[in-house]
Write a protein that holds these residues in place. Structure first.
Motif, mmCIF file in Angstrom:
data_model
loop_
_atom_site.group_PDB
_atom_site.id
_atom_site.type_symbol
_atom_site.label_atom_id
_atom_site.label_comp_id
_atom_site.label_asym_id
_atom_site.label_seq_id
_atom_site.Cartn_x
_atom_site.Cartn_y
_atom_site.Cartn_z
ATOM 1 N N GLN A 273 0.847 -1.198 0.000
ATOM 2 C CA GLN A 273 0.000 0.000 0.000
ATOM 3 C C GLN A 273 0.879 1.242 0.000
ATOM 4 O O GLN A 273 1.855 1.322 0.737
ATOM 5 C CB GLN A 273 -0.921 0.030 1.214
ATOM 6 C CG GLN A 273 -1.826 1.262 1.262
ATOM 7 C CD GLN A 273 -2.799 1.222 2.439
ATOM 8 O OE1 GLN A 273 -3.239 0.153 2.851
ATOM 9 N NE2 GLN A 273 -3.133 2.388 2.978
ATOM 10 N N ALA A 274 0.533 2.206 -0.846
ATOM 11 C CA ALA A 274 1.282 3.456 -0.913
ATOM 12 C C ALA A 274 0.988 4.316 0.310
ATOM 13 O O ALA A 274 -0.152 4.360 0.793
ATOM 14 C CB ALA A 274 0.937 4.214 -2.191
ATOM 15 N N GLU A 275 2.017 4.979 0.794
ATOM 16 C CA GLU A 275 1.827 5.862 1.946
ATOM 17 C C GLU A 275 1.034 7.111 1.560
ATOM 18 O O GLU A 275 0.288 7.655 2.378
ATOM 19 C CB GLU A 275 3.185 6.270 2.518
ATOM 20 C CG GLU A 275 3.942 5.136 3.192
ATOM 21 C CD GLU A 275 5.233 5.600 3.825
ATOM 22 O OE1 GLU A 275 5.605 6.782 3.612
ATOM 23 O OE2 GLU A 275 5.879 4.803 4.522
ATOM 24 N N VAL A 276 1.192 7.562 0.332
ATOM 25 C CA VAL A 276 0.511 8.774 -0.099
ATOM 26 C C VAL A 276 -0.975 8.500 -0.295
ATOM 27 O O VAL A 276 -1.365 7.458 -0.827
ATOM 28 C CB VAL A 276 1.146 9.326 -1.395
ATOM 29 C CG1 VAL A 276 1.063 8.301 -2.519
ATOM 30 C CG2 VAL A 276 0.475 10.613 -1.823
ATOM 31 N N ILE A 277 -1.799 9.444 0.144
ATOM 32 C CA ILE A 277 -3.254 9.363 0.007
ATOM 33 C C ILE A 277 -3.745 10.639 -0.671
ATOM 34 O O ILE A 277 -3.387 11.744 -0.258
ATOM 35 C CB ILE A 277 -3.945 9.207 1.375
ATOM 36 C CG1 ILE A 277 -3.454 7.947 2.088
ATOM 37 C CG2 ILE A 277 -5.464 9.172 1.212
ATOM 38 C CD1 ILE A 277 -3.940 7.842 3.523
ATOM 39 N N VAL A 278 -4.534 10.486 -1.717
ATOM 40 C CA VAL A 278 -5.114 11.647 -2.392
ATOM 41 C C VAL A 278 -6.451 11.962 -1.743
ATOM 42 O O VAL A 278 -7.343 11.103 -1.686
ATOM 43 C CB VAL A 278 -5.311 11.378 -3.896
ATOM 44 C CG1 VAL A 278 -6.047 12.543 -4.563
ATOM 45 C CG2 VAL A 278 -3.957 11.158 -4.572
#
Length: 295
Positions: A273-278
Motif C-alpha cells: 500500500q502506498a503511503e501517499v493518500i489523495v
C-alpha cells in the motif's frame, strides 16, 4: 461477493514495444481520468495543475496580498486544500513510475472511500507484465498523449461503466495498492522502501456494497517481438552468446534449474500500500467557482 464485479478490457492498440515506463504513464493516465470522472478534482489534471501552479507563482511574486477579509481568508483556506490535493496526486503518480521502474507490477488498484476497509468504489488494473519488454528504453518508445486519450475514451462509451459514471461520487480519499511480483523468493523490500510502499500482510476484501471494476490492460501489436530492434538489441550481444555453445551438461542442467526457479518466483506476489493518500477536493457549494480559480 461477486455481484458487483464488472470486467472491462482496455486495449493498447498499435504499440510496437510495451515498456515499463510506457505502462506507468498509461496507468497514470487512468488515475487522472478516474479522479476527474469521479469528481475528486474539478478539472482534468493538467488544467487543475495549471491553476494551482499559477496560485503559487502569484504568492511568490506578492500579487495575492490584497485586502484582508473573511472572504479572502476562506479563499486561501480552500486554495491550500486544493494545493495539498495537487501535491498528493503528483506524489502518487511518481510512486507508480518508481514502482514500474524498480519492480514488476502484476496488478494495482485505486480505492475510493474513507478507508481501505470500506471503500465505495475499487478500480483494479491488471497489468500485462508478460508483454512488458525490459530490453527497450522507454524514452525511445514513449506513448503519445493522444494514444492514451483514445484508449480512455472507450471507458466513457463502455456500457458497463455508463451507469456508474452518471452517478456523482462525493469528495473522498483515494488509496493506492499494488501487487508486486517477487524476486529471489522474497518481497522486494529495498525497492518498496524507496518508493514509500508499505507491505500488506492481510489483503483487504471488497465489501458487497462496493462498486468493483476490473480493468484488463491488453497489449495489441502488429509486429512480432522478435522482429523489433532497439539500442539494447545490438548484434554484439547476440555474438557474445554464440561463445557459450560448448556448455557442459552440468551447466545446461543448472540453467534449466534457474529457469524453473525464476518461473516459480514470478508466480508469487505480494500486496503493498502506498503511503501517499489523495484527498479529493471540491469547492464549497456556497462559493462562486470563478472566485476561487481567478487570480
Amino acid at each position: 461477493m461477486d455481484q458487483n464485479i464488472k470486467n472491462v478490457d482496455l486495449k493498447l492498440d498499435n504499440i510496437e514495444v510495451l515498456t515499463s515506463g510506457t505502462t506507468a504513464e498509461f496507468v497514470n493516465g487512468i488515475l487522472d481520468f478516474l479522479l476527474y470522472q469521479r469528481r475528486q478534482i474539478p478539472f482534468v489534471y493538467k488544467t487543475y495543475k495549471y491553476y494551482v501552479d499559477k496560485w503559487s507563482e502569484a504568492d511568490e511574486s506578492g500579487q495575492s496580498k490584497d485586502q484582508e477579509s473573511f472572504a479572502h481568508y476562506q479563499r486561501n483556506q480552500q486554495r491550500s486544500k486544493a494545493k495539498a490535493t495537487k501535491e498528493s496526486i503528483s506524489d502518487m503518480r511518481e510512486v507508480i513510475r518508481q514502482a514500474f521502474r524498480s519492480s514488476e507490477v502484476k496488478s494495482l488498484r485505486f480505492l475510493f472511500g474513507n478507508n481501505t476497509f470500506m471503500p465505495s468504489e475499487v478500480y483494479t488494473l491488471h497489468i500485462p507484465h508478460d508483454s512488458i519488454s525490459r530490453d527497450h528504453y522507454c524514452e525511445h518508445h514513449a506513448l503519445p498523449e493522444g494514444r492514451i486519450n483514445q484508449a480512455l475514451l472507450r471507458l466513457l462509451t463502455c456500457e458497463e461503466l455508463y451507469t456508474l459514471f452518471s452517478t456523482e461520487l462525493n469528495a473522498t480519499n483515494v488509496f493506492l495498492e499494488m501487487e508486486l511480483l517477487t524476486d529471489t523468493g522474497g518481497l522486494q523490500g529495498s525497492h518498496c522502501d524507496s518508493v514509500n510502499l508499505i507491505p500488506k500482510h492481510v489483503f483487504s476484501k471488497v465489501p458487497r456494497s462496493c462498486k468493483n471494476i476490473h480493468l484488463h490492460l491488453l497489449h495489441c501489436s502488429e509486429n512480432a517481438p522478435n522482429e523489433l530492434r532497439c539500442c539494447k538489441e545490438l548484434d554484439i550481444y547476440h555474438d557474445l552468446g554464440l561463445l557459450n555453445l560448448d556448455k557442459s551438461g552440468a551447466d545446461v542442467s543448472k540453467s534449466s534449474e534457474e529457469q524453473d526457479f525464476l518461473k516459480a518466483a514470478n508466480e508469487t506476489s505480494g500486496w503493498w500500500q502506498a503511503e501517499v493518500i489523495v484527498r479529493g477536493f471540491r469547492a464549497p457549494g456556497n462559493q462562486k467557482s470563478g472566485d476561487l480559480w481567478s487570480s
